[in-house]
Structure formats: structure tokens, C-alpha cells
Design a protein around this motif. Structure first.
Motif, PDB file in Angstrom:
ATOM      1  N   CYS A 270      43.698  53.144  46.288  1.00 52.93           N
ATOM      2  CA  CYS A 270      42.689  52.482  45.454  1.00 52.93           C
ATOM      3  C   CYS A 270      42.507  53.163  44.104  1.00 52.93           C
ATOM      4  N   ASP A 271      43.510  53.924  43.691  1.00 54.54           N
ATOM      5  CA  ASP A 271      43.473  54.573  42.383  1.00 54.54           C
ATOM      6  C   ASP A 271      43.690  53.490  41.316  1.00 54.54           C
ATOM      7  N   ARG A 272      42.631  53.141  40.608  1.00 58.46           N
ATOM      8  CA  ARG A 272      42.696  52.028  39.652  1.00 58.46           C
ATOM      9  C   ARG A 272      43.612  52.301  38.458  1.00 58.46           C
ATOM     10  N   PRO A 273      43.487  53.457  37.788  1.00 55.05           N
ATOM     11  CA  PRO A 273      44.372  53.695  36.644  1.00 55.05           C
ATOM     12  C   PRO A 273      45.850  53.665  37.021  1.00 55.05           C
ATOM     13  N   LYS A 274      46.199  54.258  38.171  1.00 54.29           N
ATOM     14  CA  LYS A 274      47.607  54.263  38.586  1.00 54.29           C
ATOM     15  C   LYS A 274      48.068  52.861  38.980  1.00 54.29           C
ATOM     16  N   THR A 275      47.151  52.065  39.545  1.00 56.02           N
ATOM     17  CA  THR A 275      47.498  50.684  39.890  1.00 56.02           C
ATOM     18  C   THR A 275      47.813  49.888  38.626  1.00 56.02           C
ATOM     19  N   LEU A 276      46.979  50.046  37.602  1.00 60.90           N
ATOM     20  CA  LEU A 276      47.244  49.351  36.339  1.00 60.90           C
ATOM     21  C   LEU A 276      48.557  49.823  35.716  1.00 60.90           C
ATOM     22  N   GLU A 277      48.820  51.124  35.818  1.00 56.72           N
ATOM     23  CA  GLU A 277      50.069  51.663  35.262  1.00 56.72           C
ATOM     24  C   GLU A 277      51.274  51.091  36.004  1.00 56.72           C
ATOM     25  N   LEU A 278      51.162  50.999  37.328  1.00 57.37           N
ATOM     26  CA  LEU A 278      52.269  50.435  38.115  1.00 57.37           C
ATOM     27  C   LEU A 278      52.491  48.966  37.755  1.00 57.37           C
ATOM     28  N   LEU A 279      51.405  48.194  37.673  1.00 56.94           N
ATOM     29  CA  LEU A 279      51.536  46.773  37.342  1.00 56.94           C
ATOM     30  C   LEU A 279      52.161  46.582  35.964  1.00 56.94           C
ATOM     31  N   GLU A 280      51.733  47.378  34.993  1.00 53.14           N
ATOM     32  CA  GLU A 280      52.312  47.285  33.653  1.00 53.14           C
ATOM     33  C   GLU A 280      53.797  47.647  33.667  1.00 53.14           C
ATOM     34  N   THR A 281      54.135  48.682  34.450  1.00 55.76           N
ATOM     35  CA  THR A 281      55.530  49.139  34.495  1.00 55.76           C
ATOM     36  C   THR A 281      56.442  48.073  35.076  1.00 55.76           C
TER      37      THR A 281
ATOM     38  N   ALA B  92      42.981  45.525  49.843  1.00 63.39           N
ATOM     39  CA  ALA B  92      42.620  46.834  50.374  1.00 63.39           C
ATOM     40  C   ALA B  92      41.412  47.449  49.682  1.00 63.39           C
ATOM     41  N   CYS B  93      41.245  47.167  48.378  1.00 64.03           N
ATOM     42  CA  CYS B  93      40.271  47.917  47.585  1.00 64.03           C
ATOM     43  C   CYS B  93      39.202  47.049  46.923  1.00 64.03           C
ATOM     44  N   GLY B  94      39.307  45.735  47.055  1.00 64.67           N
ATOM     45  CA  GLY B  94      38.331  44.847  46.439  1.00 64.67           C
ATOM     46  C   GLY B  94      38.747  44.415  45.043  1.00 64.67           C
ATOM     47  N   GLU B  95      37.976  43.515  44.472  1.00 63.51           N
ATOM     48  CA  GLU B  95      38.288  42.940  43.159  1.00 63.51           C
ATOM     49  C   GLU B  95      38.139  43.982  42.053  1.00 63.51           C
ATOM     50  N   TYR B  96      39.147  44.069  41.203  1.00 60.35           N
ATOM     51  CA  TYR B  96      39.102  44.890  39.995  1.00 60.35           C
ATOM     52  C   TYR B  96      39.585  44.001  38.865  1.00 60.35           C
ATOM     53  N   VAL B  97      38.646  43.527  38.047  1.00 56.59           N
ATOM     54  CA  VAL B  97      38.949  42.454  37.101  1.00 56.59           C
ATOM     55  C   VAL B  97      40.024  42.852  36.091  1.00 56.59           C
ATOM     56  N   GLN B  98      40.166  44.141  35.807  1.00 56.73           N
ATOM     57  CA  GLN B  98      41.136  44.557  34.798  1.00 56.73           C
ATOM     58  C   GLN B  98      42.581  44.289  35.222  1.00 56.73           C
ATOM     59  N   THR B  99      42.823  44.138  36.517  1.00 57.87           N
ATOM     60  CA  THR B  99      44.186  43.796  36.941  1.00 57.87           C
ATOM     61  C   THR B  99      44.588  42.426  36.396  1.00 57.87           C
TER      62      THR B  99
ATOM     63  N   GLY C 224      60.175  43.194  34.112  1.00 58.65           N
ATOM     64  CA  GLY C 224      60.505  41.789  34.338  1.00 58.65           C
ATOM     65  C   GLY C 224      60.186  41.253  35.710  1.00 58.65           C
ATOM     66  N   ASP C 225      59.518  42.050  36.559  1.00 59.16           N
ATOM     67  CA  ASP C 225      59.246  41.616  37.942  1.00 59.16           C
ATOM     68  C   ASP C 225      57.859  40.969  38.026  1.00 59.16           C
ATOM     69  N   SER C 226      57.752  39.731  37.568  1.00 65.24           N
ATOM     70  CA  SER C 226      56.456  39.037  37.568  1.00 65.24           C
ATOM     71  C   SER C 226      55.937  38.809  38.976  1.00 65.24           C
ATOM     72  N   ARG C 227      56.816  38.417  39.900  1.00 65.15           N
ATOM     73  CA  ARG C 227      56.392  38.207  41.291  1.00 65.15           C
ATOM     74  C   ARG C 227      55.907  39.511  41.911  1.00 65.15           C
ATOM     75  N   GLY C 228      56.581  40.606  41.561  1.00 66.19           N
ATOM     76  CA  GLY C 228      56.153  41.903  42.074  1.00 66.19           C
ATOM     77  C   GLY C 228      54.758  42.272  41.612  1.00 66.19           C
ATOM     78  N   VAL C 229      54.436  41.931  40.361  1.00 70.20           N
ATOM     79  CA  VAL C 229      53.089  42.181  39.837  1.00 70.20           C
ATOM     80  C   VAL C 229      52.047  41.456  40.686  1.00 70.20           C
ATOM     81  N   LEU C 230      52.299  40.188  40.964  1.00 73.32           N
ATOM     82  CA  LEU C 230      51.326  39.386  41.719  1.00 73.32           C
ATOM     83  C   LEU C 230      51.188  39.894  43.149  1.00 73.32           C
ATOM     84  N   ALA C 231      52.310  40.270  43.770  1.00 76.87           N
ATOM     85  CA  ALA C 231      52.256  40.759  45.155  1.00 76.87           C
ATOM     86  C   ALA C 231      51.503  42.080  45.241  1.00 76.87           C
ATOM     87  N   ARG C 232      51.778  43.009  44.327  1.00 79.79           N
ATOM     88  CA  ARG C 232      51.111  44.315  44.373  1.00 79.79           C
ATOM     89  C   ARG C 232      49.634  44.200  44.010  1.00 79.79           C
TER      90      ARG C 232
END
Length: 387
Positions: free
Chosen positions: A100-111, A131-138, A116-124
Motif C-alpha cells: 500500500c505504498d502510494r508513492p511507489k505505486t504511482l512510480e510503478l504505474l508511471e514506469t 487491497a488498499c482502497g481508493e487513491y484518486v491520484q492513481t 507502453g503497457d496500458s493494460r498492465g497499468v489498469l490491472a496493477r
């Protein structure tokens, strides 16, 4: 000792018993499968057994085949992240420890989006939310994934959540306007672009988007205004000449060109902190407006709008960021505004409940940017354009 009798024919003596169910059989009932005596019922079962086994086998094979086909259709190999592979692996390993580490989650999604893995972004993102609840910044990232996949409705939904979380964030409005424009929803696109410019008048790309939308809607006069505001803020940009040509074409097409000649000189009166102008609205009302080049739109209080007979019932709502804080307003068009001998038609304006004591209105850029404007030593000169 009494001899056993046939179960099916009690009057006949039994000569054998069924080797499977052990009932007594007379000579008539006794049947052979080649090796053993059987009753008629067991013989029928014996004859059906190969067919049943065949059907069961076919069913099992069909199930295995279907499962194999489903696996084939749904199998997706792990995405090749190329140069970003190590960074993705490192972030995923760290998130296994702290999911539930929010900054690392955003970093992973951006990476993975950059890879080019748009589906991967949505799945992650979905895994994180579960697991961690809504985080609007995602949604700043998932909306782009949806947009790249052509899923405009889902992109709009993400952006609407972002707008709801912070209605005064100009980027959320601008991004949603772009998606609406791509979707062909011109009314909502115009609303978002207009709102973005109210919050940040010096945006350099959104005025062009808004002008394009207005032009597609058949509103050339409205299309000219954001371009005029753009030129006002960036008069020396390399592209200004082309924008001016487009403005002239739009004004001519809509019959909304500036009328009048000469210039109006407005001076700061002794004891005043603002430059004021006598403004004639729709040839009905005259009021003293503060000249405000920091205001994107001509702004007037509700009382004055009602005097002009403007119908506010269906006017779009807008959020304003003013020097006195945040306000809500209504977007309207004023038929004509004149200062001295200079006038402009179909001027976009904003109506607010009140502007404060002694202020009857603000003369903003939706009027001023149609003219050549000079300011020096407490004097503002407004002149009809010569180019």
C-alpha cells in the motif's frame, strides 16, 4: 429343503443366480454374456456400459479441449518492458513488502505506462485499490491508459473523479476537455476548456482547442475570443501572425468584428486605486466598470444582469479563482459592449452574485483583447486594431 425359485417367475425352479446382483434365475431368465450368468436387467446394463464409457470419455476430452482453448485465448505472455525491466522488477519487489505504498505505486504505474503497457497499468491499479482502497491520484495515470486504449468513457470517468476531488485544479479540466473533444462531445469539451481558461488565463494550448470546438459548433464569434486572449498574453510568439489571421477570418465569418474608430483613453482619477470606464451594455444600461486585464472575462453582478433582461436559468455554471477567493458564477454572452466610440459584439461574460461595494463590473479580456491596448502611467488606451 425347499429349492429356490426364480425371482421373476415364482412357479419355476431356480437353476442359477445372477453373478452381479445374485438374484435367483430360472432357465428362461438366465442369460450369458459369454462368461457368466446374468439376469435380464444386468445384461442390459452390461450392453450399455461401452456406450456410457464412450460418452464419458468424449465429455472429458471435450472439457479438456475447451479448457485448453480458453487457456490459449486468454494467455498473455509477460510484457516485455525492455530498458525498464529492472526498474519494474525492483518496484514490484518493494511493493510485495509494502503493497500500500502510494508513492511507489504511482512510480510503478508511471514506469509501466511509459513502457507502453496500458493494460498492465489498469490491472496493477485495480490490484492496489482492492487491497488498499481508493487513491484518486492513481487516476492521473489510469485515465491515460484508458485514453491510449481508445476507452474514452472510462478515461472520462477517471477524470471526473479527479475534478470532483479538486474542482479548481486546471489540469483536470483541461485533460477531460481533450478526452471529450476526442469523443466528439463538443458541448462538454467547450465547458471544460472554458473553465480551464478561467482558472488559468495564460494557458497556451487550450485556447486553440476551445476555438476549434467552437468553430465546429458553428460559433465563430465565440471561437475568436480564446485566440484573442492567447495573442494578448503572447504578443511576440512566433505563431502570433497565423493566429491573428485566423481571428480575422472568424470575426468576419460571424459578423462580430470590432466596430468604431479612434481610441478611448481611460485615466485613473485622483484618489482612486483603479482605472474605470463608462461601459454601455446592449444599448440598455451604462455602468462604471473597473478595467481589469487580469480578468479573463467581463464580469458583472447578478443585479445588473437582471436589469439587462439576461436569462440566467440555463446559463452554465463556472468556478472562478479571484483576488478575493473562490467564487461560483454563470457563463453568458452579452450582445454588445461599448466604451466611448469602440464596441464589440457577442462578448463572453460571467455573472456573479456580488462584486463588492462600489464595483459595478469588471472590464476583462473578453472585451479588451479585441483591441490594441496600451498601459502607462495610470492611463489605459484602447484602440481599434490596425492589423
Amino acid at each position: 429343503m425347499q429349492r429356490p425359485v426364480c425371482q421373476a417367475h415364482p412357479g419355476q425352479p431356480a437353476v442359477a443366480s445372477c453373478s452381479q446382483c445374485f438374484v435367483a434365475l430360472c432357465a428362461v431368465c438366465r442369460q450369458f454374456d459369454g462368461m457368466q450368468a446374468l439376469c435380464p436387467a444386468c445384461m442390459r446394463k452390461q450392453r450399455r456400459a461401452p456406450l456410457v464409457r464412450a460418452l464419458v470419455g468424449l465429455f472429458v476430452l471435450g472439457g479438456l479441449g475447451g479448457a485448453g482453448y480458453w487457456a490459449y485465448r486468454t494467455y498473455q505472455p509477460r510484457y516485455d518492458y525492455g530498458a525498464a525491466t529492472n526498474a519494474v522488477h525492483k518496484l514490484e519487489t518493494e511493493l510485495q513488502k509494502e503493497p500500500c505504498d502510494r508513492p511507489k505505486t504511482l512510480e510503478l504505474l508511471e514506469t509501466i505506462l511509459d513502457a507502453g503497457d496500458s493494460r498492465g497499468v489498469l490491472a496493477r491499479s485495480a490490484t492496489f485499490t482492492a487491497a488498499c482502497g481508493e487513491y484518486v491520484q492513481t487516476r492521473r495515470i489510469t485515465y491515460r491508459a484508458h485514453q491510449r486504449l481508445g476507452e474514452t468513457d472510462a478515461a472520462v470517468a477517471d477524470l471526473t473523479e479527479l475534478v470532483s476531488s479538486d474542482p479548481y485544479q486546471v489540469h483536470y479540466r483541461a485533460w477531460r476537455g481533450v478526452v471529450y473533444q476526442e469523443k466528439g462531445d463538443l458541448d462538454r469539451a467547450a465547458e471544460d476548456f472554458r473553465q480551464a481558461l478561467m482558472l488559468h488565463p495564460k494557458l497556451s494550448d487550450i485556447p486553440i482547442n476551445l476555438a476549434t470546438v467552437y468553430e465546429k459548433q458553428g460559433k465563430p464569434c465565440e471561437a475568436a475570443f480564446p485566440l484573442q486572449q492567447l495573442v494578448f498574453h503572447y504578443p511576440r510568439a512566433a505563431w502570433t501572425s497565423g493566429i491573428r489571421t485566423r481571428i480575422a477570418d472568424l470575426l468576419q465569418k460571424g459578423g462580430c468584428s470590432v466596430v468604431g474608430e479612434g481610441r478611448a483613453s481611460l485615466r485613473m482619477e485622483p484618489g482612486q486605486l483603479q482605472i474605470r470606464a463608462k461601459v454601455r451594455l446592449d444599448d440598455k444600461e451604462t455602468a462604471s466598470f473597473v478595467v481589469d486585464t487580469g480578468a479573463s472575462y467581463v464580469t458583472l453582478p447578478r443585479a445588473l444582469a437582471e436589469k439587462l433582461g439576461i436569462d440566467l436559468a440555463g446559463a452554465p455554471k463556472v468556478a472562478l479563482q479571484t483576488a478575493n477567493g473562490r467564487k461560483d458564477g454563470l457563463f453568458i454572452l452579452i450582445g454588445s459592449i461599448a466604451v466611448d466610440k469602440l464596441a464589440a459584439k457577442r462578448v463572453p461574460a460571467v455573472v456573479v452574485d456580488d462584486l463588492g461595494a462600489g464595483v459595478e463590473g469588471l472590464l476583462g479580456l473578453s472585451f479588451l483583447s479585441r483591441f490594441e491596448l496600451r498601459q502607462a502611467d495610470g492611463v489605459v488606451e484602447i484602440a481599434a486594431p490596425t492589423h
